[in-house]
Design an enzyme around this catalytic site. Structure first.
Site, PDB file in Angstrom:
ATOM      1  N   ARG A 241       5.943 123.769 -34.453  1.00 33.20           N
ATOM      2  CA  ARG A 241       6.939 124.369 -35.312  1.00 33.20           C
ATOM      3  C   ARG A 241       7.775 125.124 -34.490  1.00 33.20           C
ATOM      4  NH1 ARG A 241       7.652 126.609 -40.248  1.00 33.20           N
ATOM      5  NH2 ARG A 241       8.387 128.834 -39.833  1.00 33.20           N
TER       6      ARG A 241
ATOM      7  N   GLN B 252      26.813 125.397 -32.415  1.00 34.74           N
ATOM      8  CA  GLN B 252      27.434 124.898 -33.251  1.00 34.74           C
ATOM      9  C   GLN B 252      28.353 126.137 -34.179  1.00 34.74           C
ATOM     10  OE1 GLN B 252      26.025 121.217 -34.862  1.00 34.74           O
ATOM     11  NE2 GLN B 252      25.820 120.276 -33.151  1.00 34.74           N
TER      12      GLN B 252
ATOM     13  N   ASN C 169      17.639 118.481 -40.559  1.00 37.30           N
ATOM     14  CA  ASN C 169      16.575 119.333 -40.780  1.00 37.30           C
ATOM     15  C   ASN C 169      15.966 120.153 -39.802  1.00 37.30           C
ATOM     16  OD1 ASN C 169      16.044 118.645 -43.503  1.00 37.30           O
ATOM     17  ND2 ASN C 169      15.392 116.552 -43.103  1.00 37.30           N
TER      18      ASN C 169
ATOM     19  N   ASP D 112      17.615 116.054 -53.240  1.00 35.93           N
ATOM     20  CA  ASP D 112      16.443 116.451 -54.039  1.00 35.93           C
ATOM     21  C   ASP D 112      17.086 116.298 -55.241  1.00 35.93           C
ATOM     22  OD1 ASP D 112      14.481 117.564 -51.916  1.00 35.93           O
ATOM     23  OD2 ASP D 112      16.548 118.190 -51.327  1.00 35.93           O
TER      24      ASP D 112
ATOM     25  N   ARG E  31      17.521 112.920 -56.437  1.00 38.44           N
ATOM     26  CA  ARG E  31      16.052 111.968 -56.706  1.00 38.44           C
ATOM     27  C   ARG E  31      15.433 112.612 -58.115  1.00 38.44           C
ATOM     28  NH1 ARG E  31      14.106 113.436 -50.544  1.00 38.44           N
ATOM     29  NH2 ARG E  31      14.706 111.297 -49.608  1.00 38.44           N
TER      30      ARG E  31
ATOM     31  N   HIS F  75      14.852 122.385 -48.764  1.00 36.83           N
ATOM     32  CA  HIS F  75      14.867 121.370 -48.675  1.00 36.83           C
ATOM     33  C   HIS F  75      13.383 120.782 -48.062  1.00 36.83           C
ATOM     34  CE1 HIS F  75      15.663 116.931 -47.977  1.00 36.83           C
ATOM     35  NE2 HIS F  75      15.492 117.354 -46.902  1.00 36.83           N
TER      36      HIS F  75
HETATM   37  P1  NAI Z   1      19.282 109.914 -36.360  1.00 36.96           P
HETATM   38  O1  NAI Z   1      18.340 110.128 -35.190  1.00 36.96           O
HETATM   39  O2  NAI Z   1      19.472 108.377 -36.671  1.00 36.96           O
HETATM   40  O3  NAI Z   1      20.589 110.328 -35.835  1.00 36.96           O
HETATM   41  C1  NAI Z   1      20.859 111.646 -35.441  1.00 36.96           C
HETATM   42  C2  NAI Z   1      22.012 111.714 -34.445  1.00 36.96           C
HETATM   43  O4  NAI Z   1      22.572 112.876 -34.185  1.00 36.96           O
HETATM   44  C3  NAI Z   1      21.658 110.939 -33.127  1.00 36.96           C
HETATM   45  O5  NAI Z   1      22.600 110.018 -32.859  1.00 36.96           O
HETATM   46  C4  NAI Z   1      21.532 112.188 -32.148  1.00 36.96           C
HETATM   47  O6  NAI Z   1      22.074 111.682 -30.848  1.00 36.96           O
HETATM   48  C5  NAI Z   1      22.807 113.026 -32.809  1.00 36.96           C
HETATM   49  N1  NAI Z   1      22.445 114.357 -32.341  1.00 36.96           N
HETATM   50  C6  NAI Z   1      21.241 115.202 -32.095  1.00 36.96           C
HETATM   51  N2  NAI Z   1      21.587 116.310 -31.681  1.00 36.96           N
HETATM   52  C7  NAI Z   1      22.849 116.409 -31.813  1.00 36.96           C
HETATM   53  C8  NAI Z   1      23.615 117.529 -31.367  1.00 36.96           C
HETATM   54  N3  NAI Z   1      23.211 118.675 -30.647  1.00 36.96           N
HETATM   55  N4  NAI Z   1      24.937 117.350 -31.399  1.00 36.96           N
HETATM   56  C9  NAI Z   1      25.561 116.113 -32.015  1.00 36.96           C
HETATM   57  N5  NAI Z   1      24.800 115.057 -32.281  1.00 36.96           N
HETATM   58  C10 NAI Z   1      23.414 115.127 -32.191  1.00 36.96           C
HETATM   59  O7  NAI Z   1      18.842 110.659 -37.682  1.00 36.96           O
HETATM   60  P2  NAI Z   1      19.561 110.558 -39.282  1.00 36.96           P
HETATM   61  O8  NAI Z   1      18.700 109.531 -39.948  1.00 36.96           O
HETATM   62  O9  NAI Z   1      20.818 110.278 -39.218  1.00 36.96           O
HETATM   63  O10 NAI Z   1      19.247 112.070 -39.729  1.00 36.96           O
HETATM   64  C11 NAI Z   1      19.881 113.315 -39.000  1.00 36.96           C
HETATM   65  C12 NAI Z   1      19.104 114.356 -39.710  1.00 36.96           C
HETATM   66  O11 NAI Z   1      19.244 114.332 -41.312  1.00 36.96           O
HETATM   67  C13 NAI Z   1      17.736 114.467 -39.475  1.00 36.96           C
HETATM   68  O12 NAI Z   1      17.405 115.917 -38.931  1.00 36.96           O
HETATM   69  C14 NAI Z   1      17.187 114.096 -40.890  1.00 36.96           C
HETATM   70  O13 NAI Z   1      15.865 114.736 -40.951  1.00 36.96           O
HETATM   71  C15 NAI Z   1      18.144 115.007 -41.675  1.00 36.96           C
HETATM   72  N6  NAI Z   1      18.071 114.414 -43.061  1.00 36.96           N
HETATM   73  C16 NAI Z   1      18.190 115.477 -44.043  1.00 36.96           C
HETATM   74  C17 NAI Z   1      18.119 114.895 -45.321  1.00 36.96           C
HETATM   75  C18 NAI Z   1      18.496 116.342 -46.457  1.00 36.96           C
HETATM   76  O14 NAI Z   1      18.415 115.823 -47.613  1.00 36.96           O
HETATM   77  N7  NAI Z   1      18.955 117.437 -46.060  1.00 36.96           N
HETATM   78  C19 NAI Z   1      17.767 113.855 -45.847  1.00 36.96           C
HETATM   79  C20 NAI Z   1      17.525 112.785 -44.860  1.00 36.96           C
HETATM   80  C21 NAI Z   1      17.627 113.074 -43.322  1.00 36.96           C
END
Ligand code: NAI
Length: 327
Positions: free
Chosen positions: A100, A114, A133, A161, A164, A189
């Protein structure tokens, strides 16, 4: 015709990005009369930048009439220049065996940088949605790193959420999703979120009165909504992406264009409502109008709801304490 607005999206080459950008560019987020300029941020890594170029090629190939410009960035200081909307999707989710403290440290670094960049170069009215997240805590870090911007312009995504929960209630009652009003989701979340249908109505009638079933609430509804993310990973082998992108569109559209009095859920810095300490980034029922949101205040909280709210608040405060030294 309207002047284009600038929309920054981080993690633009990721799976949520792929489900999100095309809908922003087609006008589903800000309206079919609002041109947009996409300012896309990815990590400097060569593979990620190349993948981003590929996504931009596809955006070009859609010939979206509302897409007034598009830029690729590897530095938040240029990606967030004059941006009106920022969707912070890229983050480092918890990997298998990741401690964690490690998770919080990595995201602390991403979201302090950022937040500082938004503080330095974004529009003074920028609306920020954190999807990556741990979303509430990342939004909190960005907010605390941007002292010159209004704290209330930093929000976290609880809308998935909320959606859903709506869909589970529609299935339970056999009524269309669109007929359900006044649902609330409280807190983080995470599986501790508290989806609360005590005030929900269908065509004006109380949902709670339609089935007075506390066992279903406690043993089926809340666990189903809370563990839905894990269930999607189990089924799909990948985390929710299209539904997450859809929720991000819903969140930003409602914030920008209003909800006409309807409740939606947003993670926002607490103003002290419901005894949540100020600034905790907490899921609340809100209404939106005039490009702003208001927390729905004064709802009665019964013993079971208070217990649920205390639990999700304790988790959030634990996360917040874990990043305080980074701020
Ligand atoms: P992914 O791994 O497919 O894409 C994430 C992208 O972010 C990657 O291309 C990576 O290179 C880029 N990245 C990482 N650090 C970065 C930075 N400092 N600056 C710019 N780009 C950066 O992941 P996905 O599936 O697109 O999910 C993204 C996030 O959304 C995850 O943290 C996931 O847990 C979260 N999430 C949140 C939800 C919510 O309800 N709040 C629901 C579903 C996912």
């Amino acid at each position: 015709s309207k002047k284009p607005v600038r929309v920054a999206v981080t993690g633009a080459a990721g799976q949520i990005g792929y489900a999100l950008l095309f809908r922003i560019a087609s006008g589903e987020m800000l309206g079919k009369d609002q041109p947009v300029i996409l300012q896309l941020l990815e990590i400097p890594d060569e593979k990620a930048q190349k993948a981003l170029k590929g996504v931009m090629m596809e955006l070009d190939d859609c010939a979206f009439p509302l897409l007034a410009g598009m830029e690729a960035h590897s530095d938040p200081m240029t990606a967030f220049k004059d941006t009106d909307y920022a969707l912070l999707v890229g983050s480092r989710p918890r990997g298998p065996g990741m401690e964690r403290a490690e998770l919080l440290a990595i995201n602390g670094a991403i979201f302090t940088a950022q937040g500082k960049a938004l503080n330095a170069v974004a529009s003074r009215n920028v609306k920020v949605l954190v999807v990556g997240n741990p979303a509430n805590t990342n939004a909190y870090i960005a907010m605390k790193s941007a002292p010159d911007l209004p704290a209330r312009n930093f929000t976290a995504m609880l809308r998935l959420d909320h959606n859903r929960a709506l869909s589970q209630l529609a299935a339970k009652t056999g009524q269309p999703v669109a007929s359900i009003k006044n649902l609330a989701v409280w807190g983080n979340h995470s599986p501790t979120m508290y989806a609360d249908y005590r005030f929900a109505t269908i065509d004006g009638a109380s949902v709670k009165d339609m089935f007075n079933d506390h066992a279903w609430n406690k043993d089926v509804f809340l666990p189903t909504v809370g563990k839905r993310g894990a269930a999607i990973i189990e089924a799909r082998g990948l985390s929710s992406a299209a539904s997450a992108a859809n929720a991000a569109i819903d969140h930003m559209r409602d914030w920008a264009l209003g909800t006409g009095g309807a409740w939606v859920t947003m993670g926002v810095p607490s103003n002290g409502a419901y005894g949540i300490p100020k600034e905790v980034m907490f899921g609340y029922p809100v209404t939106c109008s005039g490009g702003d949101y208001q927390i729905v205040e004064g709802l009665p909280i019964d013993a079971f709801s208070q217990e649920c709210i205390n639990k999700t608040l304790a988790e959030l405060q634990g996360e917040q304490d874990g990043v305080r030294h980074l701020l």
